[in-house]
Design a protein around this motif. Structure first.
Motif, PDB file in Angstrom:
ATOM      1  N   UNK A  64      13.472  12.280  28.841  1.00  0.00           N
ATOM      2  CA  UNK A  64      13.672  10.892  28.437  1.00  0.00           C
ATOM      3  C   UNK A  64      13.949   9.784  29.594  1.00  0.00           C
ATOM      4  N   UNK A  65      13.651   8.621  29.394  1.00  0.00           N
ATOM      5  CA  UNK A  65      14.186   7.799  30.100  1.00  0.00           C
ATOM      6  C   UNK A  65      15.531   7.232  29.980  1.00  0.00           C
ATOM      7  N   UNK A  66      16.426   6.712  30.894  1.00  0.00           N
ATOM      8  CA  UNK A  66      17.777   6.529  30.905  1.00  0.00           C
ATOM      9  C   UNK A  66      18.056   5.465  29.908  1.00  0.00           C
ATOM     10  N   UNK A 108      22.916  12.460  36.346  1.00  0.00           N
ATOM     11  CA  UNK A 108      23.646  13.357  35.715  1.00  0.00           C
ATOM     12  C   UNK A 108      24.830  12.747  34.677  1.00  0.00           C
ATOM     13  N   UNK A 109      24.831  13.190  33.258  1.00  0.00           N
ATOM     14  CA  UNK A 109      25.583  12.672  32.626  1.00  0.00           C
ATOM     15  C   UNK A 109      26.633  13.840  31.889  1.00  0.00           C
ATOM     16  N   UNK A 110      27.865  13.601  31.809  1.00  0.00           N
ATOM     17  CA  UNK A 110      28.833  14.405  31.314  1.00  0.00           C
ATOM     18  C   UNK A 110      29.170  13.919  29.770  1.00  0.00           C
ATOM     19  N   UNK A 119      24.228  17.045  31.424  1.00  0.00           N
ATOM     20  CA  UNK A 119      22.740  16.820  31.037  1.00  0.00           C
ATOM     21  C   UNK A 119      22.352  16.040  32.199  1.00  0.00           C
ATOM     22  N   UNK A 120      21.007  16.368  32.521  1.00  0.00           N
ATOM     23  CA  UNK A 120      20.146  15.413  33.382  1.00  0.00           C
ATOM     24  C   UNK A 120      19.134  14.824  32.897  1.00  0.00           C
ATOM     25  N   UNK A 121      19.148  13.548  32.909  1.00  0.00           N
ATOM     26  CA  UNK A 121      18.258  12.430  32.335  1.00  0.00           C
ATOM     27  C   UNK A 121      17.401  11.810  33.385  1.00  0.00           C
ATOM     28  N   UNK A 122      16.340  11.661  32.764  1.00  0.00           N
ATOM     29  CA  UNK A 122      15.423  10.506  33.893  1.00  0.00           C
ATOM     30  C   UNK A 122      13.917  11.350  33.770  1.00  0.00           C
ATOM     31  N   UNK A 123      12.983  10.226  34.187  1.00  0.00           N
ATOM     32  CA  UNK A 123      11.579  10.769  34.398  1.00  0.00           C
ATOM     33  C   UNK A 123      11.436  11.159  35.617  1.00  0.00           C
TER      34      UNK A 123
END
Length: 100
Positions: free
Chosen positions: A85-87, A48-50, A39-43
């Motif tokens: 969403x924010x990290x 990238x998080x697994x 998934x990719x997170x951040x505004x």
């Protein structure tokens, strides 16, 4: 009624962050182990998080997926789901999912 599998990996191992490539191309699928997804997170700056597939069963994570669907639809050109969403919020959520 659901069931729980014993935890095989530690909380630190279950949430892995990796950087995407500098040219905008998504990392190869081989970077994602079986039983996990990216998934990719951040505004603004996306990270990238697994994360484990088991998060898909959690109502709090399903809420994030609904937000992603509303904002982006089903088009995710980065190769993973982009979640708006924010990290810090995402990290808090994943910590609580790991603790439960």
């Amino acid at each position: 009624m659901g069931f729980r599998l014993p935890r095989i990996v530690t909380a630190k191992q279950s949430l892995q962050r990796s950087s995407s490539t500098g040219n905008g191309a998504s990392p190869k699928a081989v970077d994602v182990p079986k039983g996990y997804f990216a998934v990719y997170i951040g505004e603004e700056q996306k990270k990238r998080f697994v994360i484990p597939l088991s998060y898909l069963n959690q109502p709090s994570f399903q809420d994030l997926l609904s937000q992603a669907e509303e904002e982006f639809g089903y088009n995710h050109p980065m190769g993973g789901i982009t979640i708006p969403c924010n990290e810090a919020y995402f990290l808090d959520l994943t910590r609580s999912l790991n603790d439960s």
